[in-house]
Scaffold this motif. Structure first.
Motif, PDB file in Angstrom:
ATOM      1  N   ALA A  36       0.820  -1.210   0.000  1.00  0.00           N
ATOM      2  CA  ALA A  36       0.000   0.000   0.000  1.00  0.00           C
ATOM      3  C   ALA A  36       0.853   1.259   0.000  1.00  0.00           C
ATOM      4  CB  ALA A  36      -0.940  -0.017   1.205  1.00  0.00           C
ATOM      5  N   ASP A  37       2.014   1.216   0.630  1.00  0.00           N
ATOM      6  CA  ASP A  37       2.822   2.421   0.806  1.00  0.00           C
ATOM      7  C   ASP A  37       4.256   2.273   0.338  1.00  0.00           C
ATOM      8  OD1 ASP A  37       0.896   4.205   2.067  1.00  0.00           O
ATOM      9  OD2 ASP A  37       0.943   2.792   3.735  1.00  0.00           O
ATOM     10  N   ALA A  38       4.557   1.250  -0.460  1.00  0.00           N
ATOM     11  CA  ALA A  38       5.937   1.060  -0.910  1.00  0.00           C
ATOM     12  C   ALA A  38       5.970   0.335  -2.248  1.00  0.00           C
ATOM     13  CB  ALA A  38       6.740   0.286   0.125  1.00  0.00           C
ATOM     14  N   LEU A  75      16.200  -1.052  -5.022  1.00  0.00           N
ATOM     15  CA  LEU A  75      15.665   0.234  -4.585  1.00  0.00           C
ATOM     16  C   LEU A  75      14.251   0.013  -4.068  1.00  0.00           C
ATOM     17  CD1 LEU A  75      16.042   3.368  -4.486  1.00  0.00           C
ATOM     18  CD2 LEU A  75      14.945   3.433  -6.741  1.00  0.00           C
ATOM     19  N   ALA A  76      13.971   0.533  -2.863  1.00  0.00           N
ATOM     20  CA  ALA A  76      12.625   0.513  -2.304  1.00  0.00           C
ATOM     21  C   ALA A  76      12.169   1.951  -2.108  1.00  0.00           C
ATOM     22  CB  ALA A  76      12.592  -0.240  -0.980  1.00  0.00           C
ATOM     23  N   LEU A  77      10.996   2.274  -2.644  1.00  0.00           N
ATOM     24  CA  LEU A  77      10.417   3.608  -2.521  1.00  0.00           C
ATOM     25  C   LEU A  77       9.274   3.547  -1.510  1.00  0.00           C
ATOM     26  CD1 LEU A  77      10.072   4.384  -6.352  1.00  0.00           C
ATOM     27  CD2 LEU A  77      12.008   4.954  -4.856  1.00  0.00           C
ATOM     28  N   HIS A  78       9.323   4.405  -0.493  1.00  0.00           N
ATOM     29  CA  HIS A  78       8.294   4.429   0.546  1.00  0.00           C
ATOM     30  C   HIS A  78       7.567   5.772   0.521  1.00  0.00           C
ATOM     31  CE1 HIS A  78       9.574   0.724   2.756  1.00  0.00           C
ATOM     32  NE2 HIS A  78      10.703   0.989   2.113  1.00  0.00           N
ATOM     33  N   ARG A  79       6.257   5.729   0.631  1.00  0.00           N
ATOM     34  CA  ARG A  79       5.476   6.961   0.676  1.00  0.00           C
ATOM     35  C   ARG A  79       5.864   7.746   1.935  1.00  0.00           C
ATOM     36  NH1 ARG A  79       0.984   7.081  -2.197  1.00  0.00           N
ATOM     37  NH2 ARG A  79       0.619   4.838  -1.889  1.00  0.00           N
ATOM     38  N   SER A  80       6.119   9.043   1.764  1.00  0.00           N
ATOM     39  CA  SER A  80       6.662   9.826   2.877  1.00  0.00           C
ATOM     40  C   SER A  80       6.230  11.279   2.764  1.00  0.00           C
ATOM     41  CB  SER A  80       8.198   9.752   2.864  1.00  0.00           C
ATOM     42  OG  SER A  80       8.770  10.471   3.924  1.00  0.00           O
ATOM     43  N   GLN A  81       6.166  11.959   3.905  1.00  0.00           N
ATOM     44  CA  GLN A  81       5.867  13.383   3.915  1.00  0.00           C
ATOM     45  C   GLN A  81       7.054  14.214   3.428  1.00  0.00           C
ATOM     46  OE1 GLN A  81       2.830  14.897   4.676  1.00  0.00           O
ATOM     47  NE2 GLN A  81       2.171  12.754   4.500  1.00  0.00           N
TER      48      GLN A  81
END
Length: 296
Positions: free
Chosen positions: A39-41, A54-60
């Motif tokens: 859901a968030d990565a 590479l891991a992309l994580h949803r972030s502020q």
């Protein structure tokens, strides 16, 4: 070189402010492939065997979540967990099963300056891809350090890294035959300097640089050839101002390599690489190299 418990640099996990846009960039322009999504990565592989690099994580806000190494055995995980506290770091978790795509068992630590490092054994692998214009793996990550001596001692004492070269501004550290997997840059803050993705050859670097320019991402430094490591380079400022590098021809070293000092790595005035063709780093890249920190 003697076996280093840290093994090989595998992946980096970063926080991005627009997950969908970052995934499109790393798929379409940078030529990584999405292999898993939560859901968030998003998890992206290169042309090599690692499950993801590479891991992309949803972030502020943009940040670094961890840098992950692949180790040879469970005993290496135990050795790292045992040596970390005495060297000034902290064990954050493990050995424990990894609860994200790729799996495996991991020890997660923090170094004395707050960088989160993870060491994984038994994670998933892919067959190698024949993609001629995709990075195969991450070959090195460069950290800015307010005290390079402290960081260097930790990487040596806790993780078994060796110093390969020292320039006036940077310590190049290795944990296998690659000239460096980590480099530590003298700075006034402990931030991420850049992430380097290795391409098959010089032509692939040049084609990648052209693809980036076509997509509106200008070359911020390069194309050129470095001194320490002898690698070809082209640097860009990507989404969320992460500094990313296409590189190739990374020098392979063994015990016969003589550690270089600052006097070994000096260019004539006006030169910024071995070839003498590269312009200096842009003001934009120099600013971007100072801004992104590890998440607390």
């Amino acid at each position: 070189m003697p076996a280093c418990p840290a093994g090989q640099l595998r992946s980096i996990a970063i926080g991005v402010t627009d997950l969908d846009a970052a995934e499109r960039f790393y798929n379409d322009t940078w030529h990584l492939q999405t292999v898993a999504r939560t859901a968030d990565a998003v998890y992206l592989r290169g042309a090599g065997r690692f499950h993801h690099i590479l891991a992309l994580h949803r972030s502020q806000k943009p940040d670094v979540r961890n840098v992950t190494f692949s180790v040879a055995s469970p005993a290496d995980l135990e050795a790292i967990a045992a040596s970390t506290p005495a060297a000034g770091g902290r064990v954050l978790s493990g050995p424990a099963v990894v609860d994200e795509p790729g799996g495996g068992t991991a020890v997660t630590i923090a170094d004395p300056q707050g960088r989160v490092l993870r060491f994984v054994h038994g994670d998933a692998r892919h067959a190698e891809s024949a993609h001629a214009d995709a990075p195969s793996r991450i070959t090195h990550v460069v950290f800015n350090s307010a005290d390079v001596a402290v960081a260097q001692r930790f990487f040596e004492d806790a993780l078994g890294f060796r110093l390969t070269d020292r320039t006036k501004i940077m310590a190049f550290m290795r944990c296998n035959s690659d000239h460096h997997s980590i480099a530590l840059a003298d700075s006034d803050a402990d931030t991420l300097n850049h992430i380097a993705f290795v391409m098959p050859d010089l032509d692939a670097v040049m084609r990648g640089a052209g693809r980036m320019r076509d997509a509106g991402w200008p070359i911020e430094w390069g194309v050129g050839r470095h001194g320490p490591g002898n690698n070809v380079f082209a640097y860009f400022v990507g989404p969320d101002d992460f500094v990313i590098e296409y590189t190739a021809d990374v020098l392979q070293v063994d015990e016969s390599y003589r550690v270089g000092g600052p006097s070994d790595w000096q260019w004539p005035p006006g030169r910024f690489d071995q070839w003498g063709v590269s312009q200096p780093p842009s003001d934009r890249i120099k600013q971007a190299q100072k801004t992104i920190r590890f998440a607390t």
